[in-house]
Motif scaffolding. Structure first.
Motif, mmCIF file in Angstrom:
data_model
loop_
_atom_site.group_PDB
_atom_site.id
_atom_site.type_symbol
_atom_site.label_atom_id
_atom_site.label_comp_id
_atom_site.label_asym_id
_atom_site.label_seq_id
_atom_site.Cartn_x
_atom_site.Cartn_y
_atom_site.Cartn_z
ATOM 1 N N ILE A 137 32.502 13.232 48.499
ATOM 2 C CA ILE A 137 32.519 11.808 48.834
ATOM 3 C C ILE A 137 31.632 11.552 50.050
ATOM 4 O O ILE A 137 30.828 10.614 50.067
ATOM 5 N N LEU A 138 31.745 12.403 51.071
ATOM 6 C CA LEU A 138 30.949 12.230 52.288
ATOM 7 C C LEU A 138 29.452 12.333 52.025
ATOM 8 O O LEU A 138 28.649 11.709 52.713
ATOM 9 N N GLU A 181 38.791 4.987 47.106
ATOM 10 C CA GLU A 181 39.260 3.818 47.848
ATOM 11 C C GLU A 181 39.223 4.176 49.318
ATOM 12 O O GLU A 181 39.322 5.342 49.684
ATOM 13 N N GLY A 182 39.110 3.172 50.167
ATOM 14 C CA GLY A 182 39.063 3.390 51.603
ATOM 15 C C GLY A 182 37.643 3.227 52.120
ATOM 16 O O GLY A 182 36.746 2.786 51.400
ATOM 17 N N GLU A 183 37.456 3.583 53.390
ATOM 18 C CA GLU A 183 36.155 3.429 54.032
ATOM 19 C C GLU A 183 35.593 4.779 54.430
ATOM 20 O O GLU A 183 36.302 5.616 54.991
ATOM 21 N N VAL A 184 34.299 4.981 54.153
ATOM 22 C CA VAL A 184 33.598 6.211 54.525
ATOM 23 C C VAL A 184 32.245 5.810 55.090
ATOM 24 O O VAL A 184 31.495 5.070 54.446
ATOM 25 N N ARG A 185 31.949 6.290 56.294
ATOM 26 C CA ARG A 185 30.652 6.013 56.919
ATOM 27 C C ARG A 185 30.139 7.272 57.609
ATOM 28 O O ARG A 185 30.869 7.929 58.327
ATOM 29 N N LEU A 186 28.872 7.565 57.368
ATOM 30 C CA LEU A 186 28.158 8.620 58.076
ATOM 31 C C LEU A 186 26.980 7.964 58.761
ATOM 32 O O LEU A 186 26.170 7.314 58.092
ATOM 33 N N MET A 187 26.913 8.078 60.070
ATOM 34 C CA MET A 187 25.840 7.460 60.851
ATOM 35 C C MET A 187 25.755 5.967 60.550
ATOM 36 O O MET A 187 24.681 5.394 60.452
ATOM 37 N N ASP A 225 27.593 6.578 49.257
ATOM 38 C CA ASP A 225 27.273 6.314 47.851
ATOM 39 C C ASP A 225 26.535 4.987 47.652
ATOM 40 O O ASP A 225 26.222 4.615 46.535
ATOM 41 N N LYS A 226 26.211 4.296 48.757
ATOM 42 C CA LYS A 226 25.486 3.029 48.665
ATOM 43 C C LYS A 226 24.208 3.071 49.502
ATOM 44 O O LYS A 226 23.690 2.033 49.891
ATOM 45 N N THR A 227 23.708 4.264 49.772
ATOM 46 C CA THR A 227 22.548 4.461 50.631
ATOM 47 C C THR A 227 21.458 5.167 49.842
ATOM 48 O O THR A 227 21.747 5.962 48.956
ATOM 49 N N ASP A 228 20.203 4.903 50.176
ATOM 50 C CA ASP A 228 19.074 5.601 49.561
ATOM 51 C C ASP A 228 19.252 7.103 49.784
ATOM 52 O O ASP A 228 19.184 7.585 50.908
ATOM 53 N N ARG A 229 19.517 7.836 48.721
ATOM 54 C CA ARG A 229 19.853 9.258 48.835
ATOM 55 C C ARG A 229 18.748 10.092 49.462
ATOM 56 O O ARG A 229 19.020 10.999 50.231
ATOM 57 N N LYS A 230 17.516 9.807 49.151
ATOM 58 C CA LYS A 230 16.419 10.602 49.702
ATOM 59 C C LYS A 230 16.424 10.528 51.229
ATOM 60 O O LYS A 230 16.346 11.540 51.911
ATOM 61 N N VAL A 231 16.527 9.330 51.765
ATOM 62 C CA VAL A 231 16.568 9.142 53.213
ATOM 63 C C VAL A 231 17.857 9.740 53.784
ATOM 64 O O VAL A 231 17.838 10.436 54.795
ATOM 65 N N PHE A 232 18.965 9.486 53.133
ATOM 66 C CA PHE A 232 20.271 9.958 53.597
ATOM 67 C C PHE A 232 20.308 11.489 53.670
ATOM 68 O O PHE A 232 20.745 12.061 54.657
ATOM 69 N N TYR A 233 19.824 12.157 52.633
ATOM 70 C CA TYR A 233 19.871 13.624 52.589
ATOM 71 C C TYR A 233 18.965 14.276 53.624
ATOM 72 O O TYR A 233 19.161 15.428 53.983
ATOM 73 N N GLN A 234 17.973 13.555 54.132
ATOM 74 C CA GLN A 234 17.130 14.097 55.193
ATOM 75 C C GLN A 234 17.865 14.136 56.525
ATOM 76 O O GLN A 234 17.444 14.821 57.448
ATOM 77 N N GLU A 235 18.980 13.419 56.617
ATOM 78 C CA GLU A 235 19.730 13.325 57.867
ATOM 79 C C GLU A 235 20.977 14.202 57.919
ATOM 80 O O GLU A 235 21.609 14.308 58.966
#
Length: 127
Positions: A47-48, A56-62, A67-77
């Motif tokens: 999930i992270l 259900e619930g809230e998950v935020r990284l940075m 699951d709602k972020t551009d994966r290519k950019v996200f995975y670089q971080e």
């Protein structure tokens, strides 16, 4: 840096893998998941990292929802190592670290030794 609030996830047949999980991890903090088989460790990691949706619930990284972020950019971080043995057994621990750090530009690499000292890594394993 990582915020999880009231995280709930169920597999088919209503079997709940996560029931209201809450935690925060601040920048620079070392955090690990410990628990018996089936306690939701891998599900939480999926999930992270945005691999698993339908929670259900809230998950935020940075500040981003995985699951709602551009994966290519996200995975670089981020960096994640799941339970499968992705290290090379013919290389020493230090050689594995050097190999995997080579995937990043020189500007992004950090000196390995201070990290190993902070983790109280037994230096005998470096050989």
């Amino acid at each position: 840096m990582i915020e999880v609030k009231d995280l709930v996830f169920s597999y088919e047949k209503g079997r709940k893998a996560l029931k209201g999980l809450d935690f925060e991890v601040e920048k620079g903090e070392i955090f690990g998941f410990l628990g018996p088989n089936g306690s939701g460790k891998s599900t939480t990691q999926k999930i992270l990292t945005g691999i698993q949706g339908g929670y259900e619930g809230e998950v935020r990284l940075m500040g981003k929802t995985p699951d709602k972020t551009d994966r290519k950019v996200f995975y670089q971080e981020i960096g994640v190592l799941f339970e499968f043995p992705y290290l090379y057994t013919n290389l020493s621990a230090l050689d594995n670290l050097k190999f995997f750090s080579s995937f990043y530009s020189r500007e992004r690499r950090r000196d390995i030794m201070p990290l190993l000292e902070r983790l109280e890594f037994k230096m005998d394993y470096l050989k």
